[in-house]
Motif scaffolding. Sequence first.
Motif, PDB file in Angstrom:
ATOM      1  N   ILE A 189       1.985 -10.742   4.331  1.00 41.91           N
ATOM      2  CA  ILE A 189       2.620 -11.546   3.172  1.00 41.91           C
ATOM      3  C   ILE A 189       1.945 -13.034   3.844  1.00 41.91           C
ATOM      4  CG2 ILE A 189       4.659 -12.580   2.331  1.00 41.91           C
ATOM      5  CD1 ILE A 189       6.267  -9.760   2.968  1.00 41.91           C
ATOM      6  N   THR A 190       1.420 -13.357   2.542  1.00 39.33           N
ATOM      7  CA  THR A 190       1.014 -15.018   2.737  1.00 39.33           C
ATOM      8  C   THR A 190       2.003 -16.031   2.101  1.00 39.33           C
ATOM      9  OG1 THR A 190      -0.236 -14.787   0.966  1.00 39.33           O
ATOM     10  CG2 THR A 190      -1.428 -13.871   2.979  1.00 39.33           C
ATOM     11  N   PRO A 191       1.576 -17.340   2.138  1.00 40.98           N
ATOM     12  CA  PRO A 191       2.471 -18.119   1.357  1.00 40.98           C
ATOM     13  C   PRO A 191       2.305 -17.991  -0.036  1.00 40.98           C
ATOM     14  CG  PRO A 191       1.364 -19.532   3.311  1.00 40.98           C
ATOM     15  CD  PRO A 191       0.787 -17.909   2.939  1.00 40.98           C
ATOM     16  N   ALA A 192       1.012 -17.351  -0.567  1.00 41.69           N
ATOM     17  CA  ALA A 192       0.749 -17.126  -1.960  1.00 41.69           C
ATOM     18  C   ALA A 192       1.189 -15.771  -2.438  1.00 41.69           C
ATOM     19  CB  ALA A 192      -0.567 -17.360  -2.183  1.00 41.69           C
ATOM     20  N   GLY A 193       1.319 -14.730  -1.526  1.00 40.37           N
ATOM     21  CA  GLY A 193       1.762 -13.245  -2.111  1.00 40.37           C
ATOM     22  C   GLY A 193       1.373 -12.296  -1.161  1.00 40.37           C
ATOM     23  N   VAL A 194       0.846 -11.183  -1.453  1.00 41.22           N
ATOM     24  CA  VAL A 194       0.814  -9.983  -0.688  1.00 41.22           C
ATOM     25  C   VAL A 194      -0.494  -9.620  -0.562  1.00 41.22           C
ATOM     26  CG1 VAL A 194       1.417  -7.690  -0.346  1.00 41.22           C
ATOM     27  CG2 VAL A 194       3.312  -9.289  -1.270  1.00 41.22           C
ATOM     28  N   VAL A 195      -0.981  -9.443   0.539  1.00 40.73           N
ATOM     29  CA  VAL A 195      -2.459  -9.032   0.680  1.00 40.73           C
ATOM     30  C   VAL A 195      -2.587  -7.486   1.158  1.00 40.73           C
ATOM     31  CG1 VAL A 195      -4.531  -9.206   2.226  1.00 40.73           C
ATOM     32  CG2 VAL A 195      -3.183 -11.510   1.767  1.00 40.73           C
ATOM     33  N   THR A 196      -3.493  -6.766   0.488  1.00 44.52           N
ATOM     34  CA  THR A 196      -3.255  -5.644   0.797  1.00 44.52           C
ATOM     35  C   THR A 196      -4.501  -4.992   1.358  1.00 44.52           C
ATOM     36  OG1 THR A 196      -3.892  -5.074  -1.780  1.00 44.52           O
ATOM     37  CG2 THR A 196      -1.773  -4.502  -1.077  1.00 44.52           C
ATOM     38  N   ALA A 197      -4.716  -3.751   1.893  1.00 43.39           N
ATOM     39  CA  ALA A 197      -5.744  -3.304   2.589  1.00 43.39           C
ATOM     40  C   ALA A 197      -7.052  -3.592   2.153  1.00 43.39           C
ATOM     41  CB  ALA A 197      -5.630  -1.904   3.205  1.00 43.39           C
ATOM     42  N   ASP A 198      -7.332  -3.275   0.618  1.00 39.87           N
ATOM     43  CA  ASP A 198      -8.620  -3.780  -0.021  1.00 39.87           C
ATOM     44  C   ASP A 198      -8.980  -4.854  -0.105  1.00 39.87           C
ATOM     45  OD1 ASP A 198      -6.640  -4.579  -1.682  1.00 39.87           O
ATOM     46  OD2 ASP A 198      -7.170  -3.112  -3.525  1.00 39.87           O
ATOM     47  N   GLY A 199      -8.151  -5.893   0.721  1.00 40.75           N
ATOM     48  CA  GLY A 199      -8.524  -7.344   0.565  1.00 40.75           C
ATOM     49  C   GLY A 199      -7.933  -8.346  -0.505  1.00 40.75           C
ATOM     50  N   VAL A 200      -7.354  -7.518  -1.566  1.00 39.77           N
ATOM     51  CA  VAL A 200      -6.786  -8.247  -2.524  1.00 39.77           C
ATOM     52  C   VAL A 200      -5.528  -9.112  -2.341  1.00 39.77           C
ATOM     53  CG1 VAL A 200      -5.750  -7.975  -4.928  1.00 39.77           C
ATOM     54  CG2 VAL A 200      -7.804  -6.545  -4.311  1.00 39.77           C
ATOM     55  N   GLU A 201      -5.439 -10.199  -2.552  1.00 42.85           N
ATOM     56  CA  GLU A 201      -4.175 -11.114  -2.449  1.00 42.85           C
ATOM     57  C   GLU A 201      -3.508 -11.234  -3.934  1.00 42.85           C
ATOM     58  OE1 GLU A 201      -4.349 -15.291  -1.638  1.00 42.85           O
ATOM     59  OE2 GLU A 201      -2.976 -15.004  -0.105  1.00 42.85           O
ATOM     60  N   HIS A 202      -2.447 -10.231  -3.840  1.00 45.44           N
ATOM     61  CA  HIS A 202      -1.344 -10.468  -5.381  1.00 45.44           C
ATOM     62  C   HIS A 202      -0.671 -11.610  -5.189  1.00 45.44           C
ATOM     63  CE1 HIS A 202      -2.641  -6.083  -5.342  1.00 45.44           C
ATOM     64  NE2 HIS A 202      -2.721  -6.367  -4.100  1.00 45.44           N
ATOM     65  N   GLU A 203      -1.040 -12.647  -6.023  1.00 46.35           N
ATOM     66  CA  GLU A 203      -0.408 -13.932  -6.054  1.00 46.35           C
ATOM     67  C   GLU A 203       0.924 -13.804  -6.835  1.00 46.35           C
ATOM     68  OE1 GLU A 203      -2.790 -16.937  -7.133  1.00 46.35           O
ATOM     69  OE2 GLU A 203      -4.266 -16.641  -5.761  1.00 46.35           O
ATOM     70  N   LEU A 204       2.007 -14.148  -6.063  1.00 44.09           N
ATOM     71  CA  LEU A 204       3.277 -14.203  -6.547  1.00 44.09           C
ATOM     72  C   LEU A 204       4.132 -15.299  -6.592  1.00 44.09           C
ATOM     73  CD1 LEU A 204       4.218 -10.767  -4.631  1.00 44.09           C
ATOM     74  CD2 LEU A 204       3.373 -10.702  -7.066  1.00 44.09           C
ATOM     75  N   ASP A 205       5.220 -15.543  -7.662  1.00 47.00           N
ATOM     76  CA  ASP A 205       6.213 -16.317  -7.532  1.00 47.00           C
ATOM     77  C   ASP A 205       7.612 -15.969  -6.868  1.00 47.00           C
ATOM     78  OD1 ASP A 205       4.423 -18.134  -9.029  1.00 47.00           O
ATOM     79  OD2 ASP A 205       5.006 -17.150 -10.852  1.00 47.00           O
ATOM     80  N   VAL A 206       7.811 -14.599  -6.931  1.00 50.50           N
ATOM     81  CA  VAL A 206       8.965 -14.083  -6.326  1.00 50.50           C
ATOM     82  C   VAL A 206       8.610 -12.724  -5.915  1.00 50.50           C
ATOM     83  CG1 VAL A 206      11.393 -13.032  -7.177  1.00 50.50           C
ATOM     84  CG2 VAL A 206      10.294 -14.875  -8.313  1.00 50.50           C
ATOM     85  N   LEU A 207       9.049 -12.344  -4.767  1.00 50.58           N
ATOM     86  CA  LEU A 207       8.760 -11.117  -4.065  1.00 50.58           C
ATOM     87  C   LEU A 207      10.202 -10.538  -3.587  1.00 50.58           C
ATOM     88  CD1 LEU A 207       6.959  -8.828  -2.858  1.00 50.58           C
ATOM     89  CD2 LEU A 207       6.837 -10.414  -0.600  1.00 50.58           C
ATOM     90  N   VAL A 208      10.344  -9.379  -4.401  1.00 51.67           N
ATOM     91  CA  VAL A 208      11.730  -8.608  -4.267  1.00 51.67           C
ATOM     92  C   VAL A 208      11.370  -7.399  -3.314  1.00 51.67           C
ATOM     93  CG1 VAL A 208      13.181  -7.268  -5.544  1.00 51.67           C
ATOM     94  CG2 VAL A 208      12.083  -9.391  -6.565  1.00 51.67           C
ATOM     95  N   PHE A 209      12.280  -7.367  -2.338  1.00 53.23           N
ATOM     96  CA  PHE A 209      12.490  -6.027  -1.490  1.00 53.23           C
ATOM     97  C   PHE A 209      13.523  -5.209  -2.045  1.00 53.23           C
ATOM     98  CE2 PHE A 209      10.254  -6.740   2.787  1.00 53.23           C
ATOM     99  CZ  PHE A 209       9.529  -7.906   2.511  1.00 53.23           C
ATOM    100  N   ALA A 210      13.080  -4.145  -2.528  1.00 57.10           N
ATOM    101  CA  ALA A 210      14.068  -3.082  -3.088  1.00 57.10           C
ATOM    102  C   ALA A 210      14.186  -2.203  -2.051  1.00 57.10           C
ATOM    103  CB  ALA A 210      13.878  -2.695  -4.477  1.00 57.10           C
ATOM    104  N   THR A 211      13.943  -2.355  -1.025  1.00 59.04           N
ATOM    105  CA  THR A 211      13.951  -1.399   0.390  1.00 59.04           C
ATOM    106  C   THR A 211      15.131  -0.729   0.834  1.00 59.04           C
ATOM    107  OG1 THR A 211      13.811  -3.456   1.642  1.00 59.04           O
ATOM    108  CG2 THR A 211      11.666  -2.415   1.073  1.00 59.04           C
ATOM    109  N   GLY A 212      16.350  -0.643   0.154  1.00 60.71           N
ATOM    110  CA  GLY A 212      17.395  -0.100   0.433  1.00 60.71           C
ATOM    111  C   GLY A 212      18.353  -0.226   1.707  1.00 60.71           C
TER     112      GLY A 212
END
Length: 541
Positions: free
Chosen positions: A358-381
Amino acid sequence: MSAPASDRLDAIVIGAGFAGIYMLHKLRNELGLRVLAFEKADGVGGTWYWNKYPGACSDVDGIVYRYSFDRELLRERMPDTRYVPQAQTLALLNEVVDRNNLRGDIRFGTGVVGLTFDDDRNEWTVRTDDGAEYVARYVVSGLGPLSERNFPEIEGRESFAGRLVHTGAWPEDLDITGKRVGVIGTGSTGTQFICAAAPIAGHLTVFQRSPQYVVPAGNGPLGADYLAQVRDGYDAIWEQVYDSRVGCGFPESDVPAMSVSADERTRVFEEAWQAGNGFRFMFGTFGDIPFDPEANEAAAAFIRAKIAATVRDPETARLLTPTGYYAKRPICNDGYYEAYNRDNVKLVSVQENPIQRITPAGVVTADGVEHELDVLVFATGFDAVEGSYNRIDVRGSGGRTLREHWSEAPTTYLGVATSGFPNLFMVFGPNSVFCNLPPGIESQVEWISDLIAAAEQRGAERVEATVAAEDGWTQTCRGIAEASLFAKVDSWIFGANIPGKKPRTLFYFGGLGTYRATLRESAAADFAGFVFDPEDLPTAV
Ligand code: FAD
Ligand code: NA7
């Protein structure tokens, strides 16, 4: 600091959700005991206080997802939609508290951090997070089977510059309208959130680990005629609930799926699909879906075909399609798969493309993409069932800790008590019955209250589950669980969602009706499985 004798209580209740509220009412208003309850939240409601995320709702029909004990209130406050949104259940629980004048005996914003049993005095000392100590003969915990949040550590979590929240502690001031939202988790909670968020978020990125079998909920307004029928027939409705397996208020099936033709199976599944509700699809169509691999596959294949027919993009459909057993807690939502046809919703499979950080701007996945977000929700139970117990330092007879006692796996007798921890009762402790919770909770609260009344009546100072009773119940629960397909799938129901935790049996899968019969048999045999000490005091002359 120990409390002076005058401050000693008869009982302490921990938690003010469905369990704690009713327990306080039974012990204080019906048995006439001196009782105090502690709740770490600033209000009552438990689950329905904490889970205020968009879309939060019960997924059992609202006419039976509630207390049954106050028949007058039941008929006065009918739900107006099939499922009851979070705010309405919260309002109803507040009404129950006020109607029974309970609020003054609940200490809010006060967490219990320690419980120590005194073998000489047969009393518990209860320590709270403000440093105070209280002494009581009995402690009853209603900590909630789903109240300790699972908040996975993902690298960079603390660095996120937007709002990072868990659905189980949703801040009231957070409005996601128009925002770039990411959600991790697609369980009951995540899928509810996704359906509610998709139409209002600017963009929604779903980080899915395991694809889910989701059936429609069939939510909608309840008509006046239907409500009048329910009002008139409520006693019979509850009788059916209390005598059924999952207690959700629909007729359950005993028909084996493979005993009918393929066409008939499709017809039955289609009818249940149109009617809506996850429990109904799993338990109301055929009787062997949770146990028989072939029956299970038939139900799973039906849902997979619905996904293929609904989701337009073939790659998204592939990622959304589960391949294993249909044997987690059933999920239902209206418009779940349809949400992925929207332009503003993107699915990321973290099985195929893991989250790296997780970066200040969002979530980085293994394919190198940074998914830019204002809100990150953990619905992880949640760290389910035993999680809240492990956060309290519980020391029973001889100083043995509950953590030691449960080091292999948590064990209880009937889900309500454990040997070596006298005068301590749990509502929905480990190995309670797997069902619609309010009727399960009411069954246990009433039984615990009767047990305490029996102890008081005979002058016993100490009442405790025997080792043999606990071992027997543990074997019973394991035997039934292992015969079911639920045990073959990783989920919170077996504690398998928590990293490092070995899967363990956490529920009795024998059904609510059978469970209640077991409670009744124990009570009728002078609470078989428990010892009272002293056995009986001599009758006064
Ligand atoms: P809770 O409601 O969890 O209350 C426990 C309380 O104990 C909490 O308020 C907590 O703050 C407090 N507490 C815990 N530890 C301490 C401590 N150390 N000191 C002081 N206080 C403490 N069940 C169903 O049957 N059907 C449904 O449709 C359904 N939907 C759900 C939806 C969501 C989003 C969630 C999270 C759960 C759902 N459940 C559902 C399960 C739900 O938890 C139960 O139905 C029910 O609300 C449990 O009531 P409870 O009183 O046992 O526990
Ligand atoms: P669940 O059913 O445990 O769902 C949690 C979801 O979060 C599930 O999809 C998990 O994937 C996912 N998860 C958990 N940890 C991670 C990590 N580290 N990375 C990615 N994804 C993760 O909890 P809910 O709150 O939805 O529901 C719990 C109960 O509450 C429910 O049954 C109702 O009774 C209400 P997984 O499936 O484990 O692969």
